[in-house]
Design an enzyme around this catalytic site. Structure first.
Site, mmCIF file in Angstrom:
data_model
loop_
_atom_site.group_PDB
_atom_site.id
_atom_site.type_symbol
_atom_site.label_atom_id
_atom_site.label_comp_id
_atom_site.label_asym_id
_atom_site.label_seq_id
_atom_site.Cartn_x
_atom_site.Cartn_y
_atom_site.Cartn_z
ATOM 1 N N LYS A 153 -14.340 8.576 -5.081
ATOM 2 C CA LYS A 153 -15.630 8.918 -4.455
ATOM 3 C C LYS A 153 -16.122 10.279 -4.949
ATOM 4 C CE LYS A 153 -14.121 6.198 -0.576
ATOM 5 N NZ LYS A 153 -13.215 6.226 0.575
ATOM 6 N N HIS A 206 0.793 -1.230 0.000
ATOM 7 C CA HIS A 206 0.000 0.000 0.000
ATOM 8 C C HIS A 206 0.824 1.278 0.000
ATOM 9 C CE1 HIS A 206 -4.225 -1.258 0.352
ATOM 10 N NE2 HIS A 206 -3.751 -2.316 0.971
ATOM 11 N N LYS A 241 0.791 14.581 0.987
ATOM 12 C CA LYS A 241 -0.534 14.889 0.423
ATOM 13 C C LYS A 241 -0.680 16.386 0.110
ATOM 14 C CE LYS A 241 -2.728 10.898 2.664
ATOM 15 N NZ LYS A 241 -3.227 10.107 1.531
ATOM 16 N N LYS A 290 -8.509 14.377 3.632
ATOM 17 C CA LYS A 290 -7.705 13.146 3.719
ATOM 18 C C LYS A 290 -6.772 13.301 4.909
ATOM 19 C CE LYS A 290 -6.458 13.928 -0.543
ATOM 20 N NZ LYS A 290 -6.562 12.689 -1.322
ATOM 21 N N ARG A 291 -6.028 12.245 5.258
ATOM 22 C CA ARG A 291 -5.074 12.369 6.355
ATOM 23 C C ARG A 291 -4.112 13.529 6.088
ATOM 24 N NH1 ARG A 291 -4.987 8.491 10.709
ATOM 25 N NH2 ARG A 291 -3.161 9.628 11.382
ATOM 26 N N THR A 346 -8.481 6.607 -2.781
ATOM 27 C CA THR A 346 -9.852 6.200 -3.116
ATOM 28 C C THR A 346 -10.821 7.363 -2.949
ATOM 29 O OG1 THR A 346 -10.072 5.311 -0.876
ATOM 30 C CG2 THR A 346 -9.602 3.736 -2.634
#
Length: 898
Positions: free
Chosen positions: A724, A421, A618, A612-613, A720
């Site tokens: 969505k 992952h 990110k 998101k985290r 993901t």
């Protein structure tokens, strides 16, 4: 939409109070919406008869509202209120009503759940076991109602009982047994495995405390314990009869029968089962989560010389194993308790798997030969966290079942498959040998033996290549000796996969290149997916019903049918309807934001969302720099035309991750300045969403216009959330990273807002070196933004507050925020330009929705089943509980003929 809004037009939405707000919201698509639709209300609460078309939509997407169904549900509700909760309507609380409804819906699961297990017993199919330390399930009630086709009947029953469905749904705690993407993926996979009729089991830990609740105090993240079980969990069933022992510590004794693990400390694993319903197919699979229990004699052997009270209190030491989820995402923290958790779940699970393997329909045929084990058992390792399953299965085969080593190793490799992952080095698990030697001495011996055989093979193929031996060894000898768990998983599995094409390529050509060169056929790609049941039907019923109206309802189980929407890209009525659904969702979420954050939102502004985290890779920081740039532009020229934006950022930072917490503080500090500047007004608002979780995602995603997926190319394995948002009608601004690449392939790159460096550009920059200061010097707007942060413009009481953050950006930014800044700003300008043309914007939205078919977890699981597990999905329906047991045998025969 709450229960009453699902059924009738209410005074709150009529012309006498809400039309001005509604029309500011719909001004962008006013060419499509006729005012006449809203002028018939008199201001009174009044029932509106359902049209035939509306009835068809209800039947197709949300289940049938039959008089018998509703009466039965009401009866069940009242029975549970009375007998299960021991309350009447005079003293019952809203929480009691939620539990009564949950137990009523669960009643409809139980018969199917038992029937599914009966079917598996009769059919004896191959079973797949999904091992994961995280299952981020969220709420269960509404998902269960949808998958059983009970949503409308329950809505009607609760309405007739004088209660509000949405209020009851909001009472349910999120089952937050995961950090983010990895755990949520596991939850989506369970839904798809049940929907595809696979004999599948999810195995994990029943954490007493899930992912922490995030509070924002004075702009900083503060963590609070997530006591999600304090009111009880109506969806789980304890199974003490299947409690199993798990051993720790001790020593290895060499005997005539081989090595023996002795003098161990025992902890008991108590299973709790949760039903996982497939969509409208009567299949209900099981998620089994283990809870740690101390045995009754724990520490009591020394009672005569010690303290009985102390011995009983020490039971907590054993039970701490399942106490709390580790809140780290993409970061390895080598703590003994974490290793205990990882071994605890695999040791209990493998005992359970072997018990089930040995149990057959006829006791006389009880399986004692393991030759066919991989033909009946597939085990998928969700990242390296359950990697100890490999030496544990070897221990069971060799030490307990007395198989020879080579046979045991062949069976083990054919049973396991491993999903990687992440490629971030700090996330890869490397356990110290010293820790393993103390906690699991026999397993360390087995790992050494696996490694020796592995290295012998490498040495035979590449004689004298010491460097290759070092790189491919399971044991790292640089400094502290460690076991590389990813290497263990690769060597011990028959299949290894990444979770997006770009990620799988990086694994094969860079991270695990030596292994891939050795066994190229072992490495695969399985691009992640999401379940359309939760991420469309549940969270966006308006859009789900609209799609069903134009292409039929079959897309719910075959998302590839969404490509039929391409026929409606230029359909004026469909464009109008898609716009209206989005605006309705935005209006509802704007109301939620006003209630929760006391910030007045312009519902016709662009909802620009980044949830998101919180992690440097990110790049929430890049978004923050853009916000400040917009703010500076408005301040510089307040009268210039400006596309209004509401920027919404949300996510949790690992409690020990200083930089991530500082990023949250910067965002909240910028929000304080922007939201309180009268010059800015409603042109720009910034909101940090507190305590982002599954149930909050279900609210924000349907309301989003622009989805931010802006990680540095080559760092996000898949993502993901991006899928969505795409499914729910948001457009994506993003880098060519993770699944964004495949989203661009499916929809056409021209239908996403792609910017920034590609993977090869990042690699080139790494070679020559990244010079942050050169960007600062040549981009005036970037210089202004960084000077403001560094000078304390957003932290006047503490000008040095963001010093660590600015130092990182200038001196050691691994994720190269400045390098993509200029392109990001230009790309955002393209976004604003298109948003001013609502027709063209909505056409692009429709093209994106039409291209999401690939990103269903049903497709992902079908690929795992056929290409990794050796199983075939089926659309065969298990006979419902109302049919006699003999119907199962008929279905088994039909299955064997397929």
């Amino acid at each position: 939409m709450n229960n009453s809004l699902r059924r009738r037009i209410l005074h709150e939405n009529c012309g006498c109070c809400s039309i001005p707000l509604y029309f500011t919201l719909l001004g962008r698509v006013e060419a499509f919406l006729a005012a006449a639709d809203l002028t018939t209300c008199t201001g009174a609460t009044m029932a509106t008869p359902l049209t035939d078309q509306e009835k068809r939509k209800q039947i197709s997407i949300r289940g049938i509202v039959g008089v018998e169904n509703v009466a039965e549900l009401k009866k069940g509700f009242n029975r549970h209120l009375h007998f299960t909760l021991v309350k009447d309507r005079n003293i019952a609380t809203p929480r009691d009503y939620y539990f009564a409804l949950a137990h009523t819906v669960r009643d409809h699961l139980v018969g199917r759940w038992i029937r599914t297990q009966q079917f598996y017993y009769e059919a004896d199919p191959k079973r797949v076991y999904y091992l994961s330390l995280e299952f981020y399930m969220g709420r269960t009630l509404q998902n269960t109602m949808i998958n059983l086709g009970l949503q409308n009947a329950c809505d009607e029953a609760i309405y007739q009982l004088g209660l509000d469905m949405e209020e009851l749904e909001e009472i349910e705690e999120d089952a937050g047994l995961g950090n983010g993407g990895l755990g949520r993926l596991a939850a989506c996979f369970l839904d798809s495995m049940a929907t595809l009729g696979l004999a599948a089991y999810g195995y994990g830990i029943r954490y007493e405390y899930g992912i922490f609740n995030q509070k924002i105090r004075d702009g900083w993240q503060v963590e609070e314990a997530d006591d999600w079980l304090r009111h009880g969990n109506p969806w789980e069933k304890a199974r003490p009869e299947y409690m199993l022992p798990v051993h720790f510590y001790g020593r290895v004794e060499e005997t005539r029968d081989g090595p023996k693990w002795v003098d161990t400390q025992v902890v008991l694993a108590m299973p709790y089962d949760t039903p996982i319903p497939g969509y409208m197919n009567n299949t209900v699979n099981t998620m089994r989560l283990w809870s740690a229990r101390a045995p009754n004699d724990f520490n009591l052997k020394d009672f005569n010389v010690g303290d009985y009270i102390e011995a009983v209190l020490d039971r907590n030491l054993a039970e701490n194993i399942s106490r709390v989820l580790y809140p780290n995402d993409n970061f390895f923290e080598g703590k003994e308790l974490r290793l205990k958790q990882e071994y605890f779940v695999v040791a209990a699970t493998l005992q359970d798997i072997i018990r089930r393997f040995k149990t057959t329909k006829k006791e006389s045929l009880k399986r004692t030969c393991f030759d066919g084990f991989p033909d009946k058992v597939a085990i998928q390792l969700n990242d390296t966290h359950p990697a100890m399953a490999i030496p544990e299965l070897m221990r069971i085969f060799v030490d307990i079942e007395k198989l020879d080593w080579d046979t045991a190793w062949d069976l083990t490799r054919r049973t396991f498959a491993y999903t990687n992952h992440t490629i971030l080095p700090e996330a890869l698990e490397r356990w110290p040998v010293e820790l393993l030697e103390n906690l699991l001495p026999r397993h360390l011996q087995i790992i050494y033996q696996i490694n020796q055989a592995h290295l012998d093979k490498i040495a035979a193929l590449f004689p004298k290549d010491i460097d290759k031996l070092r790189k491919m060894s399971l044991i790292e000898e640089d400094g502290c000796k460690r076991v590389n768990m990813a290497h263990l998983c690769i060597v011990g599995s028959h299949a290894v996969n990444g979770v997006a094409q770009i990620h799988s390529n990086i694994i094969k050509t860079q991270v695990f290149k030596d292994f891939s060169d050795l066994e190229p056929g072992k490495f695969q790609n399985k691009t992640n997916g999401i379940t359309p049941r939760r991420w469309l039907l549940l969270c966006n019923p308006g859009l789900a019903e609209l799609i069903a109206e134009v292409i039929g309802e079959d897309y719910v189980k075959d998302l590839s049918q969404l490509k039929k929407l391409n026929d409606f890209v230029d359909d004026v009525a469909f464009i109008r309807d898609v716009s209206k659904v989005k605006q309705d969702n935005k209006l509802k979420f704007a109301q939620y934001l006003e209630n929760e954050y006391r910030v007045k939102i312009n519902p016709s502004s662009m909802f620009d969302v980044h949830v998101k985290r919180i992690h440097e890779y990110k790049r929430q920081l890049l978004n923050c720099l853009h916000i400040i740039t917009l703010y500076n532009r408005i301040r510089k020229n307040p009268n210039a035309p400006f596309v209004p934006r509401t920027v919404i950022i949300g996510g949790k930072a690992a409690p020990g991750y200083h930089m991530a917490k500082l990023i949250i503080k910067l965002i909240t500090s910028v929000a304080d300045v922007v939201n309180n500047d009268p010059v800015v007004g409603s042109k720009l608002k910034v909101i940090f969403l507190e305590n982002y979780r599954v149930s909050l995602a279900e609210k924000v995603i349907p309301a989003t216009d622009l989805s931010e997926q802006i990680s540095t190319a080559g760092t996000e394995a898949s993502g993901t959330g991006n899928m969505k948002f795409m499914l729910n009608g948001a457009l994506t601004i993003g880098t060519m990273d993770g699944a964004n690449v495949e989203m661009a392939e499916e929809a056409g790159e021209e239908n996403l807002f792609i910017f920034g460096m590609r993977v090869e550009d990042v690699a080139e920059m790494d070679k020559k070196g990244y010079d942050a200061m050169s960007y600062y010097d040549k981009i005036p707007e970037l210089k202004q933004v960084m000077d403001q942060i560094a000078s304390g413009f957003f932290s006047p009481k503490n000008p040095e507050l963001f010093k660590d953050l600015t130092n990182m950006l200038f001196k050691h930014d691994r994720f190269k925020v400045f390098a993509d800044f200029e392109d990001y700003i230009k790309c955002q300008e393209k976004v604003s330009k298109l948003y001013q043309n609502p027709v063209e914007w909505t056409k692009m939205v429709i093209k994106n929705i039409a291209a999401t078919g690939k990103f269903s977890s049903d497709r992902t699981i079908t690929e795992y089943a056929t290409e990794v597990w050796g199983m075939e999905p089926t659309d065969l329906k298990i006979p419902p509980p109302s049919e006699p047991r003999e119907a199962i045998e008929e279905t088994v025969k039909a299955l064997k003929k397929m």
